[in-house]
Design an enzyme around this catalytic site. Sequence first.
Site, PDB file in Angstrom:
ATOM      1  N   LYS A  49      -3.479  -1.653  16.603  1.00 41.99           N
ATOM      2  CA  LYS A  49      -3.879  -0.528  15.737  1.00 41.99           C
ATOM      3  C   LYS A  49      -4.822   0.405  16.504  1.00 41.99           C
ATOM      4  O   LYS A  49      -4.752   1.621  16.405  1.00 41.99           O
ATOM      5  CB  LYS A  49      -4.549  -1.050  14.463  1.00 41.99           C
ATOM      6  CG  LYS A  49      -3.579  -1.720  13.498  1.00 41.99           C
ATOM      7  CD  LYS A  49      -2.775  -0.688  12.745  1.00 41.99           C
ATOM      8  CE  LYS A  49      -1.854  -1.308  11.714  1.00 41.99           C
ATOM      9  NZ  LYS A  49      -1.149  -0.314  10.909  1.00 41.99           N
ATOM     10  N   SER A  88       1.291  -6.810  10.096  1.00 41.04           N
ATOM     11  CA  SER A  88      -0.136  -6.791   9.737  1.00 41.04           C
ATOM     12  C   SER A  88      -0.759  -8.162   9.453  1.00 41.04           C
ATOM     13  O   SER A  88      -1.691  -8.251   8.665  1.00 41.04           O
ATOM     14  CB  SER A  88      -0.345  -5.875   8.533  1.00 41.04           C
ATOM     15  OG  SER A  88       0.378  -6.370   7.440  1.00 41.04           O
ATOM     16  N   ASP A  91     -12.203 -15.019  11.576  1.00 37.93           N
ATOM     17  CA  ASP A  91     -12.834 -14.442  10.380  1.00 37.93           C
ATOM     18  C   ASP A  91     -14.315 -14.174  10.650  1.00 37.93           C
ATOM     19  O   ASP A  91     -15.111 -15.106  10.737  1.00 37.93           O
ATOM     20  CB  ASP A  91     -12.752 -15.428   9.195  1.00 37.93           C
ATOM     21  CG  ASP A  91     -11.470 -15.278   8.404  1.00 37.93           C
ATOM     22  OD1 ASP A  91     -10.719 -14.316   8.647  1.00 37.93           O
ATOM     23  OD2 ASP A  91     -11.229 -16.127   7.525  1.00 37.93           O
ATOM     24  N   GLY A 133       8.806  -5.321   3.057  1.00 35.73           N
ATOM     25  CA  GLY A 133       8.707  -4.571   1.799  1.00 35.73           C
ATOM     26  C   GLY A 133       9.844  -4.926   0.848  1.00 35.73           C
ATOM     27  O   GLY A 133      10.660  -5.804   1.132  1.00 35.73           O
ATOM     28  N   ASP A 189      11.877   2.581   5.349  1.00 37.70           N
ATOM     29  CA  ASP A 189      11.372   1.201   5.336  1.00 37.70           C
ATOM     30  C   ASP A 189      12.558   0.275   5.577  1.00 37.70           C
ATOM     31  O   ASP A 189      13.597   0.414   4.929  1.00 37.70           O
ATOM     32  CB  ASP A 189      10.731   0.915   3.955  1.00 37.70           C
ATOM     33  CG  ASP A 189       9.909  -0.367   3.948  1.00 37.70           C
ATOM     34  OD1 ASP A 189      10.444  -1.415   4.370  1.00 37.70           O
ATOM     35  OD2 ASP A 189       8.749  -0.327   3.493  1.00 37.70           O
ATOM     36  N   ALA A 206       4.046  -1.377   9.378  1.00 39.69           N
ATOM     37  CA  ALA A 206       3.479  -2.090  10.535  1.00 39.69           C
ATOM     38  C   ALA A 206       3.640  -3.584  10.321  1.00 39.69           C
ATOM     39  O   ALA A 206       3.955  -4.036   9.217  1.00 39.69           O
ATOM     40  CB  ALA A 206       1.994  -1.778  10.680  1.00 39.69           C
ATOM     41  N   ILE A 266       0.838  -1.206   0.000  1.00 36.06           N
ATOM     42  CA  ILE A 266       0.000   0.000   0.000  1.00 36.06           C
ATOM     43  C   ILE A 266       0.870   1.251   0.000  1.00 36.06           C
ATOM     44  O   ILE A 266       0.587   2.219  -0.709  1.00 36.06           O
ATOM     45  CB  ILE A 266      -0.953  -0.038   1.212  1.00 36.06           C
ATOM     46  CG1 ILE A 266      -1.968  -1.171   0.994  1.00 36.06           C
ATOM     47  CG2 ILE A 266      -1.639   1.296   1.423  1.00 36.06           C
ATOM     48  CD1 ILE A 266      -2.736  -1.585   2.233  1.00 36.06           C
ATOM     49  N   TYR A 326      -3.333  -7.845  16.406  1.00 33.80           N
ATOM     50  CA  TYR A 326      -3.134  -6.910  15.293  1.00 33.80           C
ATOM     51  C   TYR A 326      -4.110  -5.737  15.410  1.00 33.80           C
ATOM     52  O   TYR A 326      -3.710  -4.568  15.466  1.00 33.80           O
ATOM     53  CB  TYR A 326      -3.313  -7.650  13.956  1.00 33.80           C
ATOM     54  CG  TYR A 326      -3.420  -6.732  12.776  1.00 33.80           C
ATOM     55  CD1 TYR A 326      -2.418  -5.807  12.491  1.00 33.80           C
ATOM     56  CD2 TYR A 326      -4.543  -6.762  11.930  1.00 33.80           C
ATOM     57  CE1 TYR A 326      -2.522  -4.943  11.418  1.00 33.80           C
ATOM     58  CE2 TYR A 326      -4.655  -5.907  10.858  1.00 33.80           C
ATOM     59  CZ  TYR A 326      -3.646  -5.000  10.601  1.00 33.80           C
ATOM     60  OH  TYR A 326      -3.757  -4.141   9.543  1.00 33.80           O
TER      61      TYR A 326
END
Length: 332
Positions: free
Chosen positions: A145, A77, A287, A36, A31, A75, A12, A141
């Site tokens: 946040k 995630s 979920d 990443g 970063d 983060a 993102i 997680y």
Amino acid sequence: MRILVTGGAGYIGSVSVERLLAAGHAVWVLDDTSTGHAAAVPPEVRFSRSTYADENQVTRLLVDNAIEAILHCAARSLVGESIRNPSIYYRANVVGGVALLEAARRAGVERFVFSSTAAVYGVPVASPITELAPLDPINPYGETKRTFEGALRWYGTAYGLRSIALRYFNVAGASERNGEDHDPETHLVPTIIGALVSSLPMTLFGGDYPTPDGTPIRDYIHVEDLADAHLLALEATSEPIQPGVEAAVPLNLGTGTGFSVREVLAAAEKVVGKPVPHTIGPRRAGDPPILVASAERAREVLGWTPRRGSLTEMIGSAWQWRQTHPGGYDQA
Ligand code: UDP
């Protein structure tokens, strides 16, 4: 604007960097590339391959480059990993995040946009979810946040930090240059693409949910629409975002439309022209059956409208990116 993007080498973050550059802003990326990819950062961007959690180093970076705003995308995630190992999540998302806030405070940076998540809501009591819904995360997680969102609020009240927390729903798709390349990959769209490429069956996590076709419903949003929202959010922090109301504003980012896992599979089969090999397995822990955003507030506050809301556009762009990056970033 002079903007620091943490996590700018991630999925993102990298698409957001593209959008900020296209709008004429000057961008710095911080970063550590733990998840990443250096190749996701365009050469014209100043790139520090290090952590956002080093308060002194980040303060210097902010001061030396007269940074005006921070986009904090970096983060940990992964829900499952956070349940197995909450320590990593508290260290990175809370302790590291507060070090970044302290650096911002010392350097006098007053504008902040944060990558938050629908996971702050936990199992929603009503759908679509508005920002007024109770925050009741069901994994570390989402909890970390939420904790960081709380810090933003109190830093706003006490120190005048103007911030927007963007609560992402299910992000999918790719730009021409950047796409999703995680190891391990857990997200639905890249997993479907992996199954199409390898012909090895993927697993649908549960077929007995209380939804019309028995699979969970999610609100999918194109990563380029998300990037547009980041640009608008950064611009909106130039002055008090909602004067007299609050210095920290949470905004849902979704399209307001839900699709089931089977609908996503069907859309992928249409885009690619062949069946997705799959089996039905047990439900995945944590979920919820349905997660759909009300994106009204983001429309009102930012004037943002998702423009690439069809599954065909999201899956089509992800498929296209896979064709140009068959081995991801490292073996493109
Ligand atoms: N899903 C699935 N198989 C997979 C990956 C995901 O059935 O290999 C389902 C998952 O149960 C959820 C939806 O796809 O209902 C979206 O999952 P994803 O991990 O992409 O995002 P999340 O909703 O967990 O943030």
